[in-house]
Design a protein around this motif. Structure first.
Motif, PDB file in Angstrom:
ATOM      1  N   ASP A  48      40.753  -7.748  28.196  1.00 56.76           N
ATOM      2  CA  ASP A  48      42.142  -7.839  27.776  1.00 56.76           C
ATOM      3  C   ASP A  48      42.659  -6.407  27.661  1.00 56.76           C
ATOM      4  OD1 ASP A  48      44.491  -8.095  26.220  1.00 56.76           O
ATOM      5  OD2 ASP A  48      43.797 -10.095  25.650  1.00 56.76           O
ATOM      6  N   ILE A  62      38.515  -2.701  10.016  1.00 55.45           N
ATOM      7  CA  ILE A  62      37.477  -3.519  10.650  1.00 55.45           C
ATOM      8  C   ILE A  62      38.038  -4.274  11.860  1.00 55.45           C
ATOM      9  CG2 ILE A  62      37.705  -5.752   9.485  1.00 55.45           C
ATOM     10  CD1 ILE A  62      34.455  -3.858   9.646  1.00 55.45           C
ATOM     11  N   TYR A  63      39.368  -4.423  11.913  1.00 52.79           N
ATOM     12  CA  TYR A  63      39.951  -5.120  13.071  1.00 52.79           C
ATOM     13  C   TYR A  63      39.712  -4.352  14.359  1.00 52.79           C
ATOM     14  CZ  TYR A  63      42.153  -8.567  10.209  1.00 52.79           C
ATOM     15  OH  TYR A  63      42.351  -9.588   9.347  1.00 52.79           O
ATOM     16  N   ILE A  89      36.597  -5.847  15.581  1.00 51.01           N
ATOM     17  CA  ILE A  89      36.779  -7.231  16.022  1.00 51.01           C
ATOM     18  C   ILE A  89      37.535  -7.251  17.347  1.00 51.01           C
ATOM     19  CG2 ILE A  89      37.777  -9.456  15.422  1.00 51.01           C
ATOM     20  CD1 ILE A  89      37.439  -8.745  12.520  1.00 51.01           C
ATOM     21  N   LEU A  90      38.605  -6.433  17.429  1.00 49.41           N
ATOM     22  CA  LEU A  90      39.415  -6.392  18.650  1.00 49.41           C
ATOM     23  C   LEU A  90      38.603  -5.887  19.827  1.00 49.41           C
ATOM     24  CD1 LEU A  90      42.860  -5.041  17.566  1.00 49.41           C
ATOM     25  CD2 LEU A  90      42.183  -7.328  18.174  1.00 49.41           C
ATOM     26  N   TYR A 105      36.283  -8.544  20.921  1.00 54.81           N
ATOM     27  CA  TYR A 105      36.931  -9.670  21.585  1.00 54.81           C
ATOM     28  C   TYR A 105      37.442  -9.289  22.962  1.00 54.81           C
ATOM     29  CZ  TYR A 105      40.516 -12.948  22.852  1.00 54.81           C
ATOM     30  OH  TYR A 105      41.276 -13.822  23.542  1.00 54.81           O
ATOM     31  N   PHE A 115      31.217  -9.383  22.018  1.00 52.46           N
ATOM     32  CA  PHE A 115      31.814 -10.509  21.310  1.00 52.46           C
ATOM     33  C   PHE A 115      31.000 -10.843  20.065  1.00 52.46           C
ATOM     34  CE2 PHE A 115      32.803 -15.014  20.709  1.00 52.46           C
ATOM     35  CZ  PHE A 115      34.176 -14.946  20.718  1.00 52.46           C
ATOM     36  N   GLY A 169      31.694  -8.353  17.485  1.00 51.68           N
ATOM     37  CA  GLY A 169      32.965  -8.593  16.814  1.00 51.68           C
ATOM     38  C   GLY A 169      32.830  -9.651  15.741  1.00 51.68           C
ATOM     39  N   MET A 170      32.084 -10.722  16.053  1.00 56.94           N
ATOM     40  CA  MET A 170      31.891 -11.771  15.050  1.00 56.94           C
ATOM     41  C   MET A 170      31.078 -11.263  13.874  1.00 56.94           C
ATOM     42  SD  MET A 170      31.391 -15.197  17.222  1.00 56.94           S
ATOM     43  CE  MET A 170      30.535 -15.928  15.899  1.00 56.94           C
ATOM     44  N   ALA A 181      33.326  -9.381  11.634  1.00 57.88           N
ATOM     45  CA  ALA A 181      34.177 -10.256  10.824  1.00 57.88           C
ATOM     46  C   ALA A 181      33.398 -10.826   9.649  1.00 57.88           C
ATOM     47  CB  ALA A 181      34.746 -11.379  11.682  1.00 57.88           C
TER      48      ALA A 181
END
Lengths: 160, 319
Positions: free
Chosen positions: B69, B116-117, B120-121, B124, B132, B135-136, B139
């Protein structure tokens, strides 16, 4: 100057909220929800409510949206089929939204023209009414949340 | 106004300039703790190593993987630096404070919560299963440490009666350092700080041994470096905060007369905590994921809640 930022962040908050309900990708929807919450926190800042603005970011940004994203990332999103719009649910949702819209407009109308004091809130100004004047409703709400938590655990638990 | 701008420039400059030497020191300290010399080739005892790294990172090809992305992939590293610098802006170093704020302590917590985003970003958007998973993990980790961290800080806040760093330091110069009153909160904060900045023993989102490079597997060049800038700035900021909360901040002998001395005291105290993160990295293996979660939820959370009662009692008696 303050008004400029107020309207800027208010606009951003609403725009991101719109994106979050309309975007097809749920993870991106969750992220725009985060952006909307942070913009809302900034709106509190421009209104002089620094403490509430920060708490908004901590609670929604630091905990709730992370939880959403974590749950969304663990789900297999492709297995969900396309939900068709049903008339009943559309009508029910529309009615609730209309009611909310009216209550927001009414509240806005009642406070219209009030001036914003330079600084309205610190922790103290929030805590005093919450823990003295409205202590009983506050405690009732916390019991309600506890009931919801216990209920979620009871429903989510597997029978052994 | 000019004072604020100068302080802002100073703090941003300090944060950005301090990172390369800190990476060098970390490698040196780690090396000597493991009985090897660390970087030795570039310059005297390898002092120019950070410069060499910077040149290498700048000239490296910037790769965006297929299927990633693009927007979020490019956004994540800059967000990491951005959130860390925002947190730094409200932390006073001695008499230098870029943005005076009444709820500065809470603001730091909010910014490090949303930093922390970035992980995660990145996880993702990379379109990579290892990223991935990282990222989890990030979270779940933030959900684990946020509560004990919050309660540890609340204990300190109950004692000092303020979120303002200036008031906190003032209180401590009257009554003695916070660590004497709240050793438990201090230890909790140190423990959770490692999880907050994603350092060993809680560097689960990176997890080289099981997740390749975790959230930054797919990153290269300066984007890769940006994550490290964010991470190290966070370490500096939290070290400054921990010395403000529990070690009296910039107070010390003669600091009242010569404010510059206060700045040095504060930086010195913070330097110890930065060293501590290197030390932890050299000493402890990484926790397993389930171990991390049960430490946070089953051990640290109850301790931190009980500690609130201690803090309330102390606040009554010391006031």
């Amino acid at each position: 100057m303050r008004e400029v930022f107020f309207y800027l962040f208010a606009f951003l908050s609403v725009a991101f909220a719109l994106v979050s309900v309309t975007h097809r990708n749920v993870i991106k929807g969750g992220l725009s929800l985060l952006a909307s919450f942070i913009a809302l926190g900034a709106v509190y800042f421009t209104a002089g409510a620094e403490f509430i603005g920060i708490v908004q970011v901590i609670v929604y940004g630091g905990a709730i949206v992370v939880l959403y994203l974590f749950a969304l990332m663990t789900m297999d999103l492709k297995s969900f089929g396309k939900e068709l719009l049903r008339t009943v649910s559309l009508a029910a949702g529309g009615a609730i939204s209309l009611f909310l819209l009216f209550s927001v407009l009414y509240a806005g109308y009642r406070f219209y023209g009030g001036s914003i004091p330079a600084a309205v809130s610190g922790a103290k100004e929030l805590a005093l009414p919450l823990f003295y004047r409205f202590l009983l409703p506050f405690e009732v709400v916390s019991v309600l949340l506890l009931v919801a938590t216990v209920g979620a655990v009871a429903v989510g638990r597997r029978e052994e | 106004m000019i004072e604020n701008l100068l302080s802002m420039a100073f703090i941003v400059g300090l944060m950005l300039v301090a990172v390369p030497p800190i990476t060098y020191l970390e490698r040196k300290v780690l090396g000597h703790m493991q009985q090897r010399p660390g970087p030795m080739v570039v310059g005297f005892h390898g002092v120019l190593q950070p410069l060499a790294d910077a040149i290498k990172l700048i000239f490296k090809e910037d790769i965006i993987p297929k299927g990633a992305d693009r927007l979020l992939f490019m956004f994540a590293p800059s967000f990491s630096v951005f959130a860390a610098l925002l947190a730094a802006s409200v932390v006073p170093i001695g008499f230098i404070q870029a943005v005076p704020m009444k709820s500065a302590l809470l603001f730091v917590m909010a910014m490090s919560a949303i930093s922390i985003y970035a992980l995660i970003l990145a996880g993702y958007s990379s379109n990579d299963k290892y990223s991935f998973l990282a990222g989890m993990r990030a979270a779940a980790q933030v959900l684990g440490y946020e509560l004990p961290l919050g309660f540890a800080i609340m204990a300190a806040v109950i004692l000092y009666g303020s979120f303002d760093f200036n008031r906190i330091v003032e209180w401590q110069s009257q009554h003695g350092w916070g660590i004497l009153y709240q050793p438990v909160a201090f230890l909790l904060f140190l423990f959770v700080m490692a999880a907050e900045v994603g350092r060993p023993p809680f560097d689960l989102p990176e997890g080289e041994s099981e997740l390749v490079g975790g959230f930054h597997t797919e990153y290269s060049g300066m984007r890769f470096a940006a994550f490290f800038f964010g991470e190290y700035i966070n370490i500096i900021v939290l070290s400054l905060v921990v010395s403000l909360l529990f070690l009296g901040g910039w107070s010390g002998p003669l600091a009242d007369k010569y404010p510059v001395l206060g700045v040095l005291y504060h930086l010195g105290k913070a330097a110890f905590f930065i060293f501590l993160t290197f030390w932890l990295r050299a000493t402890f293996p990484r926790y397993r994921f389930d171990q991390m979660l049960s430490i946070m939820w089953k051990i640290l959370l109850p301790i931190s809640i009980l500690n609130l009662f201690v803090a309330a009692a102390e606040a009554l008696f010391v006031g």
